[in-house]
Design a protein around this motif. Structure first.
Motif, PDB file in Angstrom:
ATOM      1  N   ARG A  60       0.868  -1.173   0.000  1.00 34.14           N
ATOM      2  CA  ARG A  60       0.000   0.000   0.000  1.00 34.14           C
ATOM      3  C   ARG A  60       0.907   1.226   0.000  1.00 34.14           C
ATOM      4  N   VAL A  61       0.770   2.032  -1.030  1.00 32.11           N
ATOM      5  CA  VAL A  61       1.602   3.222  -1.198  1.00 32.11           C
ATOM      6  C   VAL A  61       0.734   4.444  -0.922  1.00 32.11           C
ATOM      7  N   VAL A  62       1.241   5.346  -0.092  1.00 32.35           N
ATOM      8  CA  VAL A  62       0.502   6.576   0.240  1.00 32.35           C
ATOM      9  C   VAL A  62       1.294   7.757  -0.307  1.00 32.35           C
ATOM     10  N   SER A  63       0.618   8.569  -1.096  1.00 34.62           N
ATOM     11  CA  SER A  63       1.248   9.807  -1.557  1.00 34.62           C
ATOM     12  C   SER A  63       0.530  10.969  -0.872  1.00 34.62           C
ATOM     13  N   VAL A  64       1.303  11.909  -0.384  1.00 35.52           N
ATOM     14  CA  VAL A  64       0.740  13.044   0.358  1.00 35.52           C
ATOM     15  C   VAL A  64       0.943  14.313  -0.477  1.00 35.52           C
ATOM     16  N   GLU A  65      -0.151  15.041  -0.629  1.00 35.79           N
ATOM     17  CA  GLU A  65      -0.097  16.302  -1.396  1.00 35.79           C
ATOM     18  C   GLU A  65      -0.761  17.385  -0.555  1.00 35.79           C
ATOM     19  N   ARG A  66      -0.067  18.491  -0.389  1.00 36.22           N
ATOM     20  CA  ARG A  66      -0.641  19.623   0.355  1.00 36.22           C
ATOM     21  C   ARG A  66      -1.275  20.588  -0.649  1.00 36.22           C
ATOM     22  N   PRO A  79     -12.359  15.206   8.734  1.00 32.81           N
ATOM     23  CA  PRO A  79     -11.763  14.647   7.507  1.00 32.81           C
ATOM     24  C   PRO A  79     -12.819  13.891   6.706  1.00 32.81           C
ATOM     25  N   ARG A  80     -12.627  13.809   5.391  1.00 35.43           N
ATOM     26  CA  ARG A  80     -13.611  13.145   4.521  1.00 35.43           C
ATOM     27  C   ARG A  80     -12.889  12.249   3.518  1.00 35.43           C
ATOM     28  N   GLN A  81     -13.615  11.298   3.011  1.00 35.52           N
ATOM     29  CA  GLN A  81     -13.079  10.355   2.027  1.00 35.52           C
ATOM     30  C   GLN A  81     -13.650  10.708   0.664  1.00 35.52           C
ATOM     31  N   GLU A  82     -12.784  10.847  -0.317  1.00 39.95           N
ATOM     32  CA  GLU A  82     -13.203  11.107  -1.703  1.00 39.95           C
ATOM     33  C   GLU A  82     -12.563  10.036  -2.566  1.00 39.95           C
ATOM     34  N   GLY A  83     -13.299   8.952  -2.808  1.00 44.04           N
ATOM     35  CA  GLY A  83     -12.761   7.830  -3.580  1.00 44.04           C
ATOM     36  C   GLY A  83     -11.644   7.158  -2.801  1.00 44.04           C
ATOM     37  N   ASP A  84     -10.448   7.113  -3.403  1.00 42.45           N
ATOM     38  CA  ASP A  84      -9.303   6.496  -2.716  1.00 42.45           C
ATOM     39  C   ASP A  84      -8.434   7.546  -2.031  1.00 42.45           C
ATOM     40  N   THR A  85      -8.998   8.760  -1.829  1.00 42.45           N
ATOM     41  CA  THR A  85      -8.240   9.860  -1.230  1.00 42.45           C
ATOM     42  C   THR A  85      -8.887  10.263   0.090  1.00 42.45           C
ATOM     43  N   PHE A 111      -4.333   6.641  -1.611  1.00 43.53           N
ATOM     44  CA  PHE A 111      -3.898   5.287  -1.304  1.00 43.53           C
ATOM     45  C   PHE A 111      -4.019   4.427  -2.554  1.00 43.53           C
ATOM     46  N   ALA A 112      -2.983   3.742  -2.874  1.00 43.37           N
ATOM     47  CA  ALA A 112      -2.994   2.849  -4.030  1.00 43.37           C
ATOM     48  C   ALA A 112      -2.416   1.510  -3.590  1.00 43.37           C
ATOM     49  N   GLU A 113      -3.085   0.435  -3.948  1.00 42.83           N
ATOM     50  CA  GLU A 113      -2.605  -0.901  -3.623  1.00 42.83           C
ATOM     51  C   GLU A 113      -2.065  -1.560  -4.870  1.00 42.83           C
TER      52      GLU A 113
END
Length: 157
Positions: A60-66, A79-85, A111-113
């Motif tokens: 599971r790879v997490v990319s963080v973008e500000r 906090p809220r969930q928008e698809g896989d984000t 999040f990408a698996e």
């Protein structure tokens, strides 16, 4: 011994008495005597070998973008969930002529698996039974495998 030819006279007094016939019975008695003809031994051998075991690895790879927002809001929100984000809001109180709540930025975590097939080498053990027979004082000779019957007894050869 008696003579096989007999003469038989009829006597009226003798006819009225019952005749007696002798019988001979033989009985047979059988015993079982154990006699060792051979010796049997069973040995268990354990073999070790290295085998390839396919496994599926998940990552599971997490990319963080500000993402800067800088927008005045009336209240904080969760906090809220928008698809896989997952979107996590970051708030800041800023001084103005009056104090207002401003949404400073949002942190977007995607999040990408991924799956990949990998082969791992592992050592496994296998057991083997060896049945051997020795007649007299001779050498041990391996007994060929005989398929078993349904009740577990070896079938007769």
């Amino acid at each position: 011994m008696t003579d096989p030819v007999e003469t038989h006279q009829t006597d009226p007094a003798r006819d009225s008495q019952p005749e007696r016939i002798a019988s001979v019975a033989q009985r047979l008695h059988v015993d079982v005597v154990e006699h060792e003809t051979a010796t049997v031994r069973v040995r268990k051998l354990v073999h070790q070998e290295v085998v390839d075991i396919p496994v599926i690895l998940k990552r599971r790879v997490v990319s963080v973008e500000r993402v800067p927002i800088n927008r005045i809001v009336n209240e904080e929100h969760a906090p809220r969930q928008e698809g896989d984000t997952l979107v996590v809001p970051v708030f800041e109180y800023v001084p103005v002529t009056e104090l207002r709540l401003m949404l400073k930025e949002e942190v977007w975590m995607r999040f990408a698996e991924t799956e990949e097939t990998s082969v791992h080498r592992a050592e496994v053990q296998k057991e083997e039974l060896v049945v051997e027979r020795q007649t007299g004082k001779g050498d041990w000779v391996a007994v060929p495998e005989t398929p078993s019957s349904k009740d577990g007894e070896q079938s007769a050869s």
